[in-house]
Design a protein around this motif. Structure first.
Motif, PDB file in Angstrom:
ATOM      1  N   SER A 139       0.878  -1.221   0.073  1.00 51.15           N
ATOM      2  CA  SER A 139       0.120   0.010  -0.010  1.00 51.15           C
ATOM      3  C   SER A 139       0.815   1.356   0.178  1.00 51.15           C
ATOM      4  N   TYR A 140       1.937   1.173   0.757  1.00 48.34           N
ATOM      5  CA  TYR A 140       2.765   2.488   0.792  1.00 48.34           C
ATOM      6  C   TYR A 140       3.626   2.671  -0.306  1.00 48.34           C
ATOM      7  N   ALA A 141       3.911   1.574  -1.174  1.00 51.25           N
ATOM      8  CA  ALA A 141       4.809   1.790  -2.130  1.00 51.25           C
ATOM      9  C   ALA A 141       3.790   2.092  -3.220  1.00 51.25           C
ATOM     10  N   ALA A 142       2.444   1.675  -3.489  1.00 53.06           N
ATOM     11  CA  ALA A 142       1.471   2.079  -4.412  1.00 53.06           C
ATOM     12  C   ALA A 142       1.165   3.613  -4.213  1.00 53.06           C
ATOM     13  N   ARG A 143       1.178   3.847  -2.994  1.00 58.18           N
ATOM     14  CA  ARG A 143       0.783   5.417  -2.771  1.00 58.18           C
ATOM     15  C   ARG A 143       2.035   6.495  -3.406  1.00 58.18           C
ATOM     16  N   LYS A 144       3.219   5.945  -2.984  1.00 50.84           N
ATOM     17  CA  LYS A 144       4.375   6.774  -3.315  1.00 50.84           C
ATOM     18  C   LYS A 144       4.507   6.637  -4.657  1.00 50.84           C
ATOM     19  N   LEU A 145       4.320   5.690  -5.346  1.00 50.06           N
ATOM     20  CA  LEU A 145       4.457   5.719  -6.819  1.00 50.06           C
ATOM     21  C   LEU A 145       3.527   6.622  -7.562  1.00 50.06           C
ATOM     22  N   VAL A 146       2.079   6.494  -7.215  1.00 47.86           N
ATOM     23  CA  VAL A 146       1.208   7.606  -7.674  1.00 47.86           C
ATOM     24  C   VAL A 146       1.545   8.845  -7.440  1.00 47.86           C
ATOM     25  N   GLU A 147       1.947   9.109  -6.157  1.00 49.69           N
ATOM     26  CA  GLU A 147       2.302  10.473  -5.927  1.00 49.69           C
ATOM     27  C   GLU A 147       3.525  10.957  -6.828  1.00 49.69           C
ATOM     28  N   ARG A 148       4.115  10.222  -7.247  1.00 51.03           N
ATOM     29  CA  ARG A 148       5.294  10.714  -8.103  1.00 51.03           C
ATOM     30  C   ARG A 148       4.988  11.279  -9.388  1.00 51.03           C
ATOM     31  N   LEU A 149       3.748  10.907  -9.842  1.00 49.81           N
ATOM     32  CA  LEU A 149       3.206  11.346 -10.883  1.00 49.81           C
ATOM     33  C   LEU A 149       3.111  12.792 -11.163  1.00 49.81           C
ATOM     34  N   PRO A 150       3.256  13.324 -12.327  1.00 52.08           N
ATOM     35  CA  PRO A 150       3.114  14.843 -12.431  1.00 52.08           C
ATOM     36  C   PRO A 150       2.024  15.411 -11.939  1.00 52.08           C
ATOM     37  N   HIS A 151       0.838  14.956 -12.116  1.00 53.69           N
ATOM     38  CA  HIS A 151      -0.367  15.425 -11.710  1.00 53.69           C
ATOM     39  C   HIS A 151      -1.283  14.366 -10.863  1.00 53.69           C
ATOM     40  N   THR A 152      -1.545  14.733  -9.570  1.00 55.33           N
ATOM     41  CA  THR A 152      -2.721  14.034  -8.850  1.00 55.33           C
ATOM     42  C   THR A 152      -3.683  14.815  -8.098  1.00 55.33           C
ATOM     43  N   ASP A 153      -4.713  14.449  -7.784  1.00 49.62           N
ATOM     44  CA  ASP A 153      -5.668  15.183  -7.031  1.00 49.62           C
ATOM     45  C   ASP A 153      -6.215  14.191  -5.832  1.00 49.62           C
TER      46      ASP A 153
ATOM     47  N   ASP B  90      -7.767  11.327   1.306  1.00 47.99           N
ATOM     48  CA  ASP B  90      -6.533  11.965   0.836  1.00 47.99           C
ATOM     49  C   ASP B  90      -5.770  10.867  -0.101  1.00 47.99           C
ATOM     50  N   LEU B  91      -6.560   9.873  -0.662  1.00 48.19           N
ATOM     51  CA  LEU B  91      -5.922   8.772  -1.590  1.00 48.19           C
ATOM     52  C   LEU B  91      -5.412   9.735  -2.827  1.00 48.19           C
ATOM     53  N   PRO B  92      -4.309   9.691  -3.389  1.00 46.43           N
ATOM     54  CA  PRO B  92      -4.090  10.414  -4.782  1.00 46.43           C
ATOM     55  C   PRO B  92      -4.524   9.639  -5.939  1.00 46.43           C
ATOM     56  N   ILE B  93      -5.445  10.642  -6.628  1.00 45.26           N
ATOM     57  CA  ILE B  93      -5.836  10.031  -7.987  1.00 45.26           C
ATOM     58  C   ILE B  93      -5.028  10.692  -9.031  1.00 45.26           C
ATOM     59  N   PRO B  94      -4.525   9.763  -9.860  1.00 52.41           N
ATOM     60  CA  PRO B  94      -3.886  10.354 -11.031  1.00 52.41           C
ATOM     61  C   PRO B  94      -4.724  11.005 -12.053  1.00 52.41           C
ATOM     62  N   ARG B  95      -4.377  12.128 -12.352  1.00 53.12           N
ATOM     63  CA  ARG B  95      -4.961  12.742 -13.630  1.00 53.12           C
ATOM     64  C   ARG B  95      -3.937  12.724 -14.653  1.00 53.12           C
ATOM     65  N   ILE B  96      -4.397  12.010 -15.984  1.00 54.51           N
ATOM     66  CA  ILE B  96      -3.581  11.910 -17.390  1.00 54.51           C
ATOM     67  C   ILE B  96      -3.930  12.698 -17.980  1.00 54.51           C
TER      68      ILE B  96
ATOM     69  N   ILE C 296      -0.350   5.457 -17.125  1.00 54.38           N
ATOM     70  CA  ILE C 296       0.388   5.663 -16.111  1.00 54.38           C
ATOM     71  C   ILE C 296       1.709   5.505 -16.226  1.00 54.38           C
ATOM     72  N   ARG C 297       2.105   4.042 -16.929  1.00 56.53           N
ATOM     73  CA  ARG C 297       3.294   3.671 -17.219  1.00 56.53           C
ATOM     74  C   ARG C 297       3.844   4.832 -18.099  1.00 56.53           C
ATOM     75  N   ASP C 298       3.400   5.252 -19.073  1.00 53.66           N
ATOM     76  CA  ASP C 298       3.831   6.187 -20.081  1.00 53.66           C
ATOM     77  C   ASP C 298       4.263   7.613 -19.382  1.00 53.66           C
ATOM     78  N   VAL C 299       3.384   8.008 -18.291  1.00 52.26           N
ATOM     79  CA  VAL C 299       3.585   9.218 -17.636  1.00 52.26           C
ATOM     80  C   VAL C 299       4.581   9.210 -16.653  1.00 52.26           C
ATOM     81  N   ASN C 300       4.613   7.966 -16.036  1.00 48.81           N
ATOM     82  CA  ASN C 300       5.636   7.620 -15.012  1.00 48.81           C
ATOM     83  C   ASN C 300       7.285   7.392 -15.635  1.00 48.81           C
ATOM     84  N   GLN C 301       7.228   6.915 -16.807  1.00 46.70           N
ATOM     85  CA  GLN C 301       8.485   6.899 -17.523  1.00 46.70           C
ATOM     86  C   GLN C 301       8.803   8.158 -18.413  1.00 46.70           C
ATOM     87  N   GLY C 302       7.976   8.834 -18.732  1.00 51.23           N
ATOM     88  CA  GLY C 302       8.299  10.225 -19.220  1.00 51.23           C
ATOM     89  C   GLY C 302       8.617  11.405 -18.362  1.00 51.23           C
TER      90      GLY C 302
END
Length: 469
Positions: free
Chosen positions: A31-45, A184-190, A463-469
């Motif tokens: 859970s912690y790893a998933a949250r941190k992975l999502v939070e690293r994306l450029p845009h989350t709400d 407060d769950l982060p939701i990625p915005r693509i 998500i993978r494309d955004v994370n790698q970009g």
């Protein structure tokens, strides 16, 4: 042993979040790893920013009824996953109207919030609109001006979303999730285009699931009307006179249990025999009619095994179950096309799955099934499984199967009584039409599954494309 993922390693910021603890537990938490992975994306709400509210209705007084004219279907935290909603319990309209927060609206994301299955995710389908739902289910209401409903559900139901949700579970013997835990769950915005595409796939899937429900319901109605027995298509069992103070003559050693002679069931059997019919044993003579062989489960990975479906999970919209090695299980765990599986062990509560039937075809042929089902395979091509299923999913068949019960606490069927069950013949044209209605309904179900899978794949790729970009 849990290990940190190479593509998502522990970072300095994680150490800071945890007060520089050096014990590994928090850092290898999925859970912690998933949250941190999502939070690293450029845009989350935060989830609370894209929803109107996250709530449950609170405890309610449940007064039950069996009269559809005075009741509303009530969904428990298990019922929200049901594929077929036509046989669920009802609460009175008075109970329903006492709490304005009970009804569901289509498109809401639903999260189980208590018990050992807390954190499971599904959505309110179009045919759930207005139905009552348990306080043990959280409603996540999307703000449609900020986020498409289908996109929000698809993320929350994804591997990342479910992992984060399960990480909010607290408690020991009884698990719980509260609304505030999800806010407060982060939701990625693509981007708007991807989110709209995913939502479109979701909306199409919802429509197909309604068509599935309507299709199997229509097939059952058509079955009884074609057999000249329309009164059985809307059987109200509890409105019939109760089975008290009756006598039976010509009793044989085959069975001495009073339940097997109940007048209500016997009247239905006589009604079925009043029209051209064949016995179930005759139809399955060159096919199959028996429970599965007991076996020891040998676990396997998804890559090398098959998913084993048990009695309760077989009735869900999407299959769940452990993965086993099919080579170390009896052959009858795998089913032939158009097999009907009848839940074969259980108790006599009206909401129990015991005596309910499922139809195995198309994508569900890839799964294995436990021994706790009667496998029914027609041996006569003139009576295909799709035709028989239109009968066996009915309330009339459910009550007749219950009347054939033997056993103590755990019930099962008397094999002779089961083989003697009369099945209306209808005409060949009727049988073909009814069978095709059932088959089309299951094609729609598989198409809905495929659309939801496509939405998940599109989200993962984005998500993978955004994370790698």
């Amino acid at each position: 042993m849990k290990l940190a993922e190479p593509d998502n390693p522990v970072r300095y910021s994680w150490l800071a979040d945890q007060g520089f603890r050096l014990s590994p537990g928090p850092y290898v938490s999925e859970s912690y790893a998933a949250r941190k992975l999502v939070e690293r994306l450029p845009h989350t709400d935060a989830l609370e920013k894209v929803t109107e509210r996250i709530f449950h209705p609170g405890r309610v007084t449940r007064s039950w009824t069996t009269d559809p004219d005075h009741g509303v279907t009530f969904l428990s935290s298990a019922d929200i996953f049901q594929s077929d909603l036509s046989s669920l319990a009802m609460i009175t309209r008075k109970s329903y109207e006492e709490n304005a927060r009970l009804p569901l609206k289509a498109g809401w994301t639903l999260v189980t919030r208590s018990g050992m299955t807390a954190g499971r995710v599904t959505y309110a389908r179009l045919d759930m609109e207005g139905l009552a739902c348990s306080e043990h289910v959280l409603r996540v209401v999307p703000d449609r001006d900020k986020i498409p409903a289908g996109y929000l559900y698809t993320f929350l139901a994804s591997a990342l979303g479910v992992t984060m949700i399960k990480g909010t579970v607290y408690g020991t013997s009884v698990k719980h999730i509260e609304s505030s835990h999800l806010s407060d769950l982060p939701i990625p915005r693509i981007n708007d285009e991807i989110e709209r595409q995913i939502d479109s796939l979701f909306q199409q899937a919802m429509t197909l699931r309604v068509q599935f429900q309507n299709g199997i319901t229509e097939a059952t109605q058509d079955f009884f009307e074609s057999a000249g027995l329309p009164e059985l298509s809307d059987l109200r069992w509890h409105d019939l006179s109760r089975d008290t103070d009756f006598s039976v003559s010509r009793v044989t050693p085959k069975t001495l249990r009073s339940l097997n002679f109940g007048p209500r069931a016997q009247r239905i059997i006589e009604t079925l025999r009043s029209t051209p019919h064949r016995s179930l044993g005759d139809i399955c003579q060159d096919g199959y009619l028996r429970t599965g062989a007991r076996f020891k489960r040998v676990d396997a990975s998804p890559a090398n095994g098959v998913r084993l479906i048990g009695q309760r999970q077989a009735f869900w919209m999407r299959p769940e179950g452990r993965w086993i090695n099919p080579r170390q299980a009896p052959a009858d765990v795998m089913q032939k096309d158009e097999t009907i599986l009848i839940a074969a062990h259980g108790t006599l509560g009206d909401t129990e799955v015991y005596s309910r039937s499922v139809f195995v075809t198309r994508n569900w042929l890839a799964h294995a099934y436990s021994q706790d089902f009667v496998r029914m395979v027609s041996g006569d091509p003139e009576f295909p499984g799709a035709y028989l299923f239109a009968f066996f999913r009915s309330e009339a068949a459910f009550r007749l199967l219950r009347s054939m019960s033997v056993g103590g606490k755990q019930q099962e069927y008397h094999p002779s009584l089961l083989r003697e069950l009369p099945v209306p013949e209808c005409t060949p044209a009727d049988r073909d039409r009814i069978a095709e209605t059932v088959r089309q309904a299951y094609r729609w179900r598989d198409e809905a599954d495929a659309l939801e899978d496509k939405a998940q794949a599109l989200l993962s790729e984005a998500i993978r494309d955004v994370n790698q970009g």
